[in-house]
Design a protein around this motif. Structure first.
Motif, mmCIF file in Angstrom:
data_model
loop_
_atom_site.group_PDB
_atom_site.id
_atom_site.type_symbol
_atom_site.label_atom_id
_atom_site.label_comp_id
_atom_site.label_asym_id
_atom_site.label_seq_id
_atom_site.Cartn_x
_atom_site.Cartn_y
_atom_site.Cartn_z
ATOM 1 N N TYR A 32 -17.761 1.940 -13.730
ATOM 2 C CA TYR A 32 -16.452 2.525 -13.944
ATOM 3 C C TYR A 32 -15.517 1.561 -14.664
ATOM 4 O O TYR A 32 -14.724 1.961 -15.512
ATOM 5 N N ALA A 33 -15.612 0.300 -14.314
ATOM 6 C CA ALA A 33 -14.744 -0.711 -14.916
ATOM 7 C C ALA A 33 -15.359 -2.087 -14.700
ATOM 8 O O ALA A 33 -16.079 -2.317 -13.731
ATOM 9 N N MET A 34 -15.073 -2.963 -15.656
ATOM 10 C CA MET A 34 -15.515 -4.347 -15.556
ATOM 11 C C MET A 34 -14.301 -5.239 -15.738
ATOM 12 O O MET A 34 -13.314 -4.834 -16.360
ATOM 13 N N GLY A 35 -14.411 -6.448 -15.251
ATOM 14 C CA GLY A 35 -13.290 -7.347 -15.432
ATOM 15 C C GLY A 35 -13.681 -8.790 -15.250
ATOM 16 O O GLY A 35 -14.778 -9.102 -14.768
ATOM 17 N N TRP A 36 -12.787 -9.668 -15.662
ATOM 18 C CA TRP A 36 -12.920 -11.111 -15.445
ATOM 19 C C TRP A 36 -11.710 -11.587 -14.667
ATOM 20 O O TRP A 36 -10.573 -11.198 -14.967
ATOM 21 N N TYR A 37 -11.989 -12.412 -13.676
ATOM 22 C CA TYR A 37 -10.963 -13.049 -12.884
ATOM 23 C C TYR A 37 -11.233 -14.542 -12.901
ATOM 24 O O TYR A 37 -12.335 -14.983 -13.232
ATOM 25 N N ARG A 38 -10.235 -15.325 -12.538
ATOM 26 C CA ARG A 38 -10.437 -16.763 -12.486
ATOM 27 C C ARG A 38 -9.692 -17.342 -11.302
ATOM 28 O O ARG A 38 -8.710 -16.772 -10.807
ATOM 29 N N GLN A 39 -10.187 -18.492 -10.851
ATOM 30 C CA GLN A 39 -9.570 -19.177 -9.724
ATOM 31 C C GLN A 39 -9.599 -20.671 -9.977
ATOM 32 O O GLN A 39 -10.671 -21.265 -10.098
ATOM 33 N N ALA A 40 -8.433 -21.237 -10.066
ATOM 34 C CA ALA A 40 -8.298 -22.682 -10.228
ATOM 35 C C ALA A 40 -8.200 -23.324 -8.851
ATOM 36 O O ALA A 40 -7.796 -22.658 -7.881
ATOM 37 N N VAL A 78 -20.545 -7.112 -19.971
ATOM 38 C CA VAL A 78 -19.220 -7.519 -20.382
ATOM 39 C C VAL A 78 -19.214 -8.962 -20.881
ATOM 40 O O VAL A 78 -19.927 -9.826 -20.367
ATOM 41 N N TYR A 79 -18.421 -9.200 -21.911
ATOM 42 C CA TYR A 79 -18.219 -10.523 -22.466
ATOM 43 C C TYR A 79 -16.737 -10.868 -22.384
ATOM 44 O O TYR A 79 -15.883 -9.984 -22.362
ATOM 45 N N LEU A 80 -16.461 -12.147 -22.384
ATOM 46 C CA LEU A 80 -15.091 -12.618 -22.508
ATOM 47 C C LEU A 80 -15.071 -13.700 -23.575
ATOM 48 O O LEU A 80 -15.582 -14.795 -23.364
ATOM 49 N N GLN A 81 -14.513 -13.368 -24.737
ATOM 50 C CA GLN A 81 -14.344 -14.337 -25.808
ATOM 51 C C GLN A 81 -13.016 -15.049 -25.586
ATOM 52 O O GLN A 81 -11.963 -14.399 -25.546
ATOM 53 N N MET A 82 -13.088 -16.358 -25.441
ATOM 54 C CA MET A 82 -11.897 -17.153 -25.149
ATOM 55 C C MET A 82 -11.638 -18.102 -26.299
ATOM 56 O O MET A 82 -12.463 -18.979 -26.588
ATOM 57 N N ASN A 83 -10.520 -17.924 -26.976
ATOM 58 C CA ASN A 83 -10.130 -18.768 -28.102
ATOM 59 C C ASN A 83 -8.857 -19.533 -27.769
ATOM 60 O O ASN A 83 -8.133 -19.179 -26.838
ATOM 61 N N ALA A 84 -8.600 -20.544 -28.539
ATOM 62 C CA ALA A 84 -7.382 -21.355 -28.363
ATOM 63 C C ALA A 84 -7.211 -21.765 -26.912
ATOM 64 O O ALA A 84 -6.133 -21.616 -26.326
ATOM 65 N N PRO A 87 -5.657 -26.456 -21.368
ATOM 66 C CA PRO A 87 -6.051 -27.076 -20.088
ATOM 67 C C PRO A 87 -5.761 -26.175 -18.887
ATOM 68 O O PRO A 87 -6.520 -26.194 -17.909
ATOM 69 N N GLU A 88 -4.709 -25.392 -18.957
ATOM 70 C CA GLU A 88 -4.369 -24.506 -17.838
ATOM 71 C C GLU A 88 -5.330 -23.330 -17.698
ATOM 72 O O GLU A 88 -5.243 -22.568 -16.732
ATOM 73 N N ASP A 89 -6.257 -23.171 -18.646
ATOM 74 C CA ASP A 89 -7.304 -22.150 -18.511
ATOM 75 C C ASP A 89 -8.461 -22.651 -17.646
ATOM 76 O O ASP A 89 -9.376 -21.875 -17.335
ATOM 77 N N THR A 90 -8.441 -23.919 -17.280
ATOM 78 C CA THR A 90 -9.498 -24.485 -16.450
ATOM 79 C C THR A 90 -9.568 -23.772 -15.107
ATOM 80 O O THR A 90 -8.579 -23.685 -14.383
ATOM 81 N N ALA A 91 -10.741 -23.236 -14.795
ATOM 82 C CA ALA A 91 -10.928 -22.486 -13.559
ATOM 83 C C ALA A 91 -12.375 -22.040 -13.465
ATOM 84 O O ALA A 91 -13.133 -22.142 -14.434
ATOM 85 N N ALA A 92 -12.736 -21.532 -12.288
ATOM 86 C CA ALA A 92 -13.995 -20.808 -12.157
ATOM 87 C C ALA A 92 -13.731 -19.364 -12.545
ATOM 88 O O ALA A 92 -12.775 -18.752 -12.057
ATOM 89 N N TYR A 93 -14.559 -18.831 -13.420
ATOM 90 C CA TYR A 93 -14.379 -17.466 -13.922
ATOM 91 C C TYR A 93 -15.416 -16.551 -13.279
ATOM 92 O O TYR A 93 -16.608 -16.868 -13.263
ATOM 93 N N VAL A 117 -15.218 -23.155 -16.183
ATOM 94 C CA VAL A 117 -14.680 -23.466 -17.509
ATOM 95 C C VAL A 117 -13.706 -24.621 -17.346
ATOM 96 O O VAL A 117 -12.756 -24.535 -16.548
ATOM 97 N N THR A 118 -13.939 -25.699 -18.076
ATOM 98 C CA THR A 118 -13.070 -26.861 -18.032
ATOM 99 C C THR A 118 -12.587 -27.158 -19.433
ATOM 100 O O THR A 118 -13.391 -27.344 -20.354
#
Length: 121
Positions: A32-40, A78-84, A87-93, A117-118
């Protein structure tokens, strides 16, 4: 048993890019739906992006314009393309799926085990 497994994490310099993948295994009939979450460390898990259909995507303000969620085949849903990256994107995805499957078939909310992701120079 339905499982979702993430891959593609790693160490990247600020401004760099990574592409996360979420592969599905087991017997399922509908997603029904997919998603990405993260936890620092020391923070609550937060939504990054969700995808319910081709034209129904949602992004957190912090990643809007930099991250793109897409969906492909049934094995890599599902894919997650992460550009740019910053450092604040550092987390477990974590990959998340609202899916109908398993034995006996049922609708459940599934989580992957996470990929780190670090972003650091």
């Amino acid at each position: 048993q339905v499982q979702f497994v993430e891959s593609g994490g790693g160490l990247v310099q600020p401004g760099g890019s990574l592409r996360l993948s979420c592969a599905a295994s087991g017997s399922f009939f509908k997603i029904y739906a997919m998603g990405w979450y993260r936890q620092a460390p020391g923070k609550q898990r937060e939504l990054v992006a969700t995808l319910a259909s081709v034209d129904r995507t949602n992004y957190s303000d912090s990643v809007k314009g930099r991250f793109t969620i897409t969906r492909d085949s049934a094995k890599n849903p599902v894919y997650l393309q992460m550009n740019a990256l910053k450092p604040e994107d550092t987390a477990a995805y974590y990959c998340n799926a609202d899916a109908y499957g398993g034995s006996p078939p049922a609708r459940n909310n599934y989580w992957g085990q996470g990929t780190q992701v670090t972003v650091s120079s």
